[in-house]
Design a protein around this motif. Structure first.
Motif, PDB file in Angstrom:
ATOM      1  N   THR A  52      -5.007   4.609  -8.935  1.00 10.53           N
ATOM      2  CA  THR A  52      -4.809   5.534 -10.054  1.00 10.53           C
ATOM      3  C   THR A  52      -6.336   6.647 -10.152  1.00 10.53           C
ATOM      4  OG1 THR A  52      -3.610   3.914 -10.514  1.00 10.53           O
ATOM      5  CG2 THR A  52      -2.819   6.467 -11.537  1.00 10.53           C
ATOM      6  N   ARG A 111       5.385   5.400 -10.508  1.00 12.26           N
ATOM      7  CA  ARG A 111       5.100   7.201 -11.444  1.00 12.26           C
ATOM      8  C   ARG A 111       6.566   7.411 -11.318  1.00 12.26           C
ATOM      9  NH1 ARG A 111      -0.654  10.418 -11.308  1.00 12.26           N
ATOM     10  NH2 ARG A 111      -1.464   8.713 -12.360  1.00 12.26           N
ATOM     11  N   ASP A 148      -6.375  10.106 -10.053  1.00 12.22           N
ATOM     12  CA  ASP A 148      -6.904  11.172 -11.112  1.00 12.22           C
ATOM     13  C   ASP A 148      -7.524  12.311 -10.686  1.00 12.22           C
ATOM     14  OD1 ASP A 148      -3.655  11.206 -11.562  1.00 12.22           O
ATOM     15  OD2 ASP A 148      -4.787   9.015 -13.258  1.00 12.22           O
ATOM     16  N   THR A 177       2.343  13.759  -8.115  1.00 11.77           N
ATOM     17  CA  THR A 177       2.202  13.127  -7.740  1.00 11.77           C
ATOM     18  C   THR A 177       2.485  12.810  -5.719  1.00 11.77           C
ATOM     19  OG1 THR A 177       1.363  11.769  -9.679  1.00 11.77           O
ATOM     20  CG2 THR A 177       1.003  10.118  -7.741  1.00 11.77           C
ATOM     21  N   PHE A 235       0.523   3.473  -5.987  1.00  9.02           N
ATOM     22  CA  PHE A 235       0.450   3.606  -7.390  1.00  9.02           C
ATOM     23  C   PHE A 235       1.689   5.132  -7.394  1.00  9.02           C
ATOM     24  CE2 PHE A 235      -2.931   6.154  -5.278  1.00  9.02           C
ATOM     25  CZ  PHE A 235      -2.416   7.833  -5.540  1.00  9.02           C
TER      26      PHE A 235
END
Lengths: 763, 139
Positions: free
Chosen positions: A535, A230, A539, A162, A226
């Motif tokens: 997010t 992570r 995703d 990410t 985000f």
């Protein structure tokens, strides 16, 4: 000197695994010396820089054909960043040497970390947009390697990917922005950009948005924040360094560096200020809903990054000065807080704030460092964070527009950051009987040295800000492009700003009392809400990309050789045939075809037909051999003896290989049915026709042999060879040959692997 | 079982092929030949040996494993490039010098010849790797 110091960090990265194996534990102290060396060599330039106000600048030619130079500049701005990067970097190296001491891959960790230190130092020193971009992406790559350190955990891999996709993608947008910037100014050196020319250029808005995309993704601004939480899957030294003190600040650095070029317009003010303010508030709100120490700190970092961005957006002298001081204060206290969080985790086995209690007596040094850092983080006197907060409120009060909104946002997020400070420094260390999964002892020196040093500097600089010298002023001057000296005092009388500070602290402590019992419920609510945030978009996009890849792999990579051939041939026909058709009508010369050529062509045709009709593999091999030999004879007719020689050798060796593998191949059970071979025949005829047309065209397009004349003329004179084929291969195009030889060897290894697997299976 | 004639002829033919391959390699810069063809020629010499005898004896005769030959070839190519770099020029720049050799007079040697030697070894290793593996499957 400075450039060599930075290069030595890269060399250190290269040698780190070996040195670590040879020297063992003390290697960590050696590696810590490398960033310090950069700092020392920069410090030698400080008198010239601060007293005479002269920026240090060197440049070496790098890609002269594009006007790109390896230009390095040291002004107040790069000096502040360099001091943070190298100073904190050295402490982190020492910290990591203990934190990861049981990891057998520690040497590699040093390598990644030093690579990161070097690229970050290069980034803030670069005076050329291309050099800056290269270092920028290097920080993304090295942080990818560091986040994915525990690569056996899926969460670490996801976090790393990410971070890489978001910051790397932003980096590419930034590159596009840089290209436009270079086009509109004709310069690649940042110090030579003329701000006025860029701001009046029609390309200004695209440049601004593209560059901001890079800065915002790197600095985890909304809606790209985000990736930062992570990335907390990284080992704690990495989080402390990359995700609070340095890498995420690269975006802030970029905004500051390009402020004289792009700043000061309405568009800049609106976009940068609003995005910054939004990030500041959301980051702070999300921080207080978390339970994990590192995530709490990560979100509060997001909040401060937003705050810094907002200040750079406001862009007044007061705002820029506040941004510089806040930047320094934040790096110091957040680095310290992250390291104490890591120490807690290391010694107790958990980072859950709801499970840690009263550990101050067992870890007095760590607790002291954490508390000092937290006081700075809360913006309470007499630490540096307090001075930063005062300057910050002052700048917001004096901002050109939107004062009320910005002020409310600032007070709210600052109060929430007070809550965060209490959560991370009060909760685990005080209140009640000690509680943790395993009760800790005080951490060893290498674990408390870093946080204590950073916390102590927060205190020292807070009590006597004059020790920072003219550094913040010089940085603000560099950002603004005009002199901006800065006076800092701990006490400057009873002012509205002081009132705001006191109110913030009171509201913050009040909020903490309200929230403290409701941690679990807040966490659940935030988790449910968070599932709907950016997010989700990321995703979904990522999953879509994977589905697309899967789909096209199934379509194109079927695993059947004939299918690969079909796809390759059809693609070639389309790509080559389209321009050919477009050049219709063309004239083809058929003159000069002689009897031997016709005879050889007939043999080739006959053999080709036989190869498709025969029902014996041996006959097919023989037919293909006949084609090969005929082609060789054609080379002989055109006196291409080199090609002929190679062709006949390849034919001979092919026959040998065929003979050896022939009886492993399945028998021809039955010939393909018409619905298979008819389309194949059509495709192959079209392919043959296209290639024939292409060859005939090429001889009409270039009636005069330009290239061969060049090589005949230069071959002996410059490469001492009369055989121009060989001269081309080993001299004029030696790099290509090197590549081809490599490909050849890789193909050989591939065959080895394939046949090897078959043999091991006993096939 | 390969024929007796092939077995008898192979040593002679191999010597001839190896001489021809070296000849092709060295004359390549001025006449048709060069490292690629030379490499194929010497590979064919050893392929003949595989056909006449068996894989283990060919591997013994070869002394060096094919993958090592490939690595050696690539390293020689790189070395020939680095010489130009170290001598102050650019990577892969051709450098020439004449050396007196007894019996031959002045002989021109240069990094492109070394480059060709590298190609020779790489091609030889690659072809032999495939042929030896195919022969091992065969037996």
């Amino acid at each position: 000197m400075l450039a060599w110091a930075v290069l030595s960090v890269f060399f250190g990265a290269l040698l780190a695994p070996i040195l670590h194996r040879v020297l063992g534990r003390p290697a960590g102290w050696l590696f810590a010396a490398l960033p310090l060396g950069v700092l020392v060599s920069a410090a030698q330039l400080v008198p010239r820089l601060l007293v005479e106000g002269e920026a240090y600048h060197v440049s070496l030619p790098w890609v002269p054909s594009l006007g790109v130079e390896l230009a390095v500049t040291l002004d107040g701005l790069s000096l502040v960043f360099l001091a943070l990067i190298c100073g904190i970097g050295a402490l982190i190296v020492v910290y990591a040497s203990k934190y990861l001491q049981s990891d057998p891959r520690l040497g590699r960790f040093y390598a990644y970390l030093l690579l990161f230190v070097g690229s970050m130092a290069g980034l803030v020193l670069a005076d050329d947009v291309i050099v800056l971009f290269v270092c920028w992406e290097l920080t993304s790559v090295s942080s990818f390697l560091l986040i994915a350190w525990d690569h056996e955990r899926a969460a670490a891999r996801t976090g790393a990917l990410t971070a890489l996709l978001v910051t790397g993608g932003g980096g590419l947008a930034m590159l596009a922005g840089f290209v436009l910037l270079v086009l509109s100014t004709g310069e690649t050196q940042i110090s030579r950009f003329a701000g006025g020319a860029v701001r009046d250029s029609p390309l200004y808005l695209p440049i601004l948005l593209l560059v901001l995309a890079g800065a915002f993704t790197k600095s985890a601004q909304m809606p790209f924040s985000f990736w930062l939480p992570r990335a907390m899957e990284a080992p704690t030294p990495v989080s402390a360094y990359l995700h609070s003190a340095t890498m995420v600040k690269a975006g802030v650095y970029l905004l500051a560096r390009l402020h004289p070029t792009l700043g000061g317009t309405r568009e800049w003010y609106l976009v940068v200020t609003v995005v910054g303010a939004a990030t500041m508030v959301t980051g702070a709100v999300l921080a207080v809903t978390q339970k994990d120490l590192k995530r709490i700190l990560a979100y509060s970092t997001v909040s401060v990054l937003g705050l810094l961005t907002m200040l750079l957006g406001i862009g007044t002298r007061a705002a820029i000065s506040a941004a510089v001081v806040y930047l320094v204060a934040h790096s110091l206290y957040k680095g310290a807080l992250f390291m104490t969080a890591g120490t807690l985790d290391h010694e107790t086995g958990t980072r859950d704030v709801t499970r840690l209690r009263g550990l101050a007596r067992r870890m007095p040094i760590t607790a002291t460092a954490a508390v000092l850092a937290a006081i700075s983080s809360a913006g309470a006197p007499p630490l540096l964070g307090f001075l930063a907060k005062e300057l910050f409120y002052e700048a917001v009060l004096a901002s050109p527009s939107m004062v009320a909104i910005l002020l409310v946002a600032s007070v709210l997020s600052s109060a929430l950051l007070v809550v965060v400070s209490v959560m991370v420094a009060y909760r685990p260390f005080f209140g009640g009987v000690p509680a943790a999964p395993t009760l800790p002892h005080e951490a060893p020196l290498s674990l408390w040295l870093g946080p204590s040093a950073l916390a102590a500097s927060s205190l020292v600089f807070g009590l006597s800000p004059q020790w920072l010298g003219d550094l913040p002023g010089a940085a603000a001057t560099a950002i603004l492009g005009r002199p901006a000296p800065l006076e800092m005092k701990v006490w400057h009388g009873v002012t509205p700003v002081l009132g705001l500070s006191v109110a913030t602290l009171l509201v913050g402590v009040g909020l903490f009392r309200v929230l403290s019992g409701r941690q679990e419920r807040l966490f659940d609510a935030a988790t449910r809400l968070g599932a709907w945030g950016p997010t989700r978009v990321y995703d979904a996009a990522f999953a879509g990309l994977l589905r697309l890849a899967e789909w096209q792999t199934k379509r194109l990579q079927t695993g059947h050789l004939r299918h690969y051939l079909l796809v390759t041939v059809l693609t070639t026909v389309v790509l080559v045939g389209t321009p050919l058709l477009r050049s219709l009508p063309f004239s083809l010369s058929s003159s000069g075809i002689e009897l031997p050529e016709i005879a050889l062509a007939s043999v080739i045709l006959a053999a080709a037909v036989m190869a498709t009709r025969s029902s014996s593999r041996l006959a097919v091999v023989a037919a293909l051999g006949a084609i090969g030999v005929s082609v060789m004879l054609i080379y002989v007719i055109f006196s291409a003896l080199d090609l002929a020689l190679t062709q006949i050798m390849v034919e001979a060796l092919t026959v040998v290989i065929f003979v050896l593998v022939l009886h492993h191949l399945p028998r021809f059970v039955r010939r393909s049915p018409a619905r298979v071979w008819v389309p194949d025949a059509i495709v192959s005829v079209i392919f043959g026709a296209t290639v024939t047309l292409l060859i005939l065209m090429s001889s009409t397009l270039y009636p005069e042999p330009i290239l061969s004349e060049f090589f005949v003329a230069k071959g002996y004179a410059e490469a001492h060879g009369r055989n121009i084929v060989n001269v081309i291969l080993v001299d004029f195009r030696a790099m290509d040959t090197l590549g081809e030889a490599t490909v050849l060897c890789v193909a050989g290894i591939g065959v080895h692997a394939l046949l090897g697997t078959r043999m091991r299976k006993g096939a | 079982m390969p024929s007796v004639i092939l077995r008898a002829a192979t040593p002679v033919l191999m010597v001839l092929l190896i001489i021809v391959s070296i000849y092709a390699l060295l004359r390549g810069h001025h006449e048709p030949g060069g490292g690629f063809v030379g490499g194929l020629l010497i590979a064919s010499a050893f392929s003949l040996h595989v056909l006449a005898y068996d894989v283990p004896s060919t591997r013994r005769l070869l002394r060096i494993a094919p993958h090592q030959l490939m690595a050696l070839g690539l390293s020689i190519i790189l070395l020939s490039g680095v010489i130009g770099l170290v001598a102050g020029g650019s990577f892969l720049e051709g450098l020439w010098a004449t050396v007196p050799v007894p019996g031959l007079g002045e002989v021109a040697v240069g990094t492109p010849v070394l480059f060709d030697v590298g190609v020779y070894a790489a091609v030889m290793g690659m072809v032999l790797m495939i042929i030896l593996m195919a022969a091992e499957m065969h037996s």
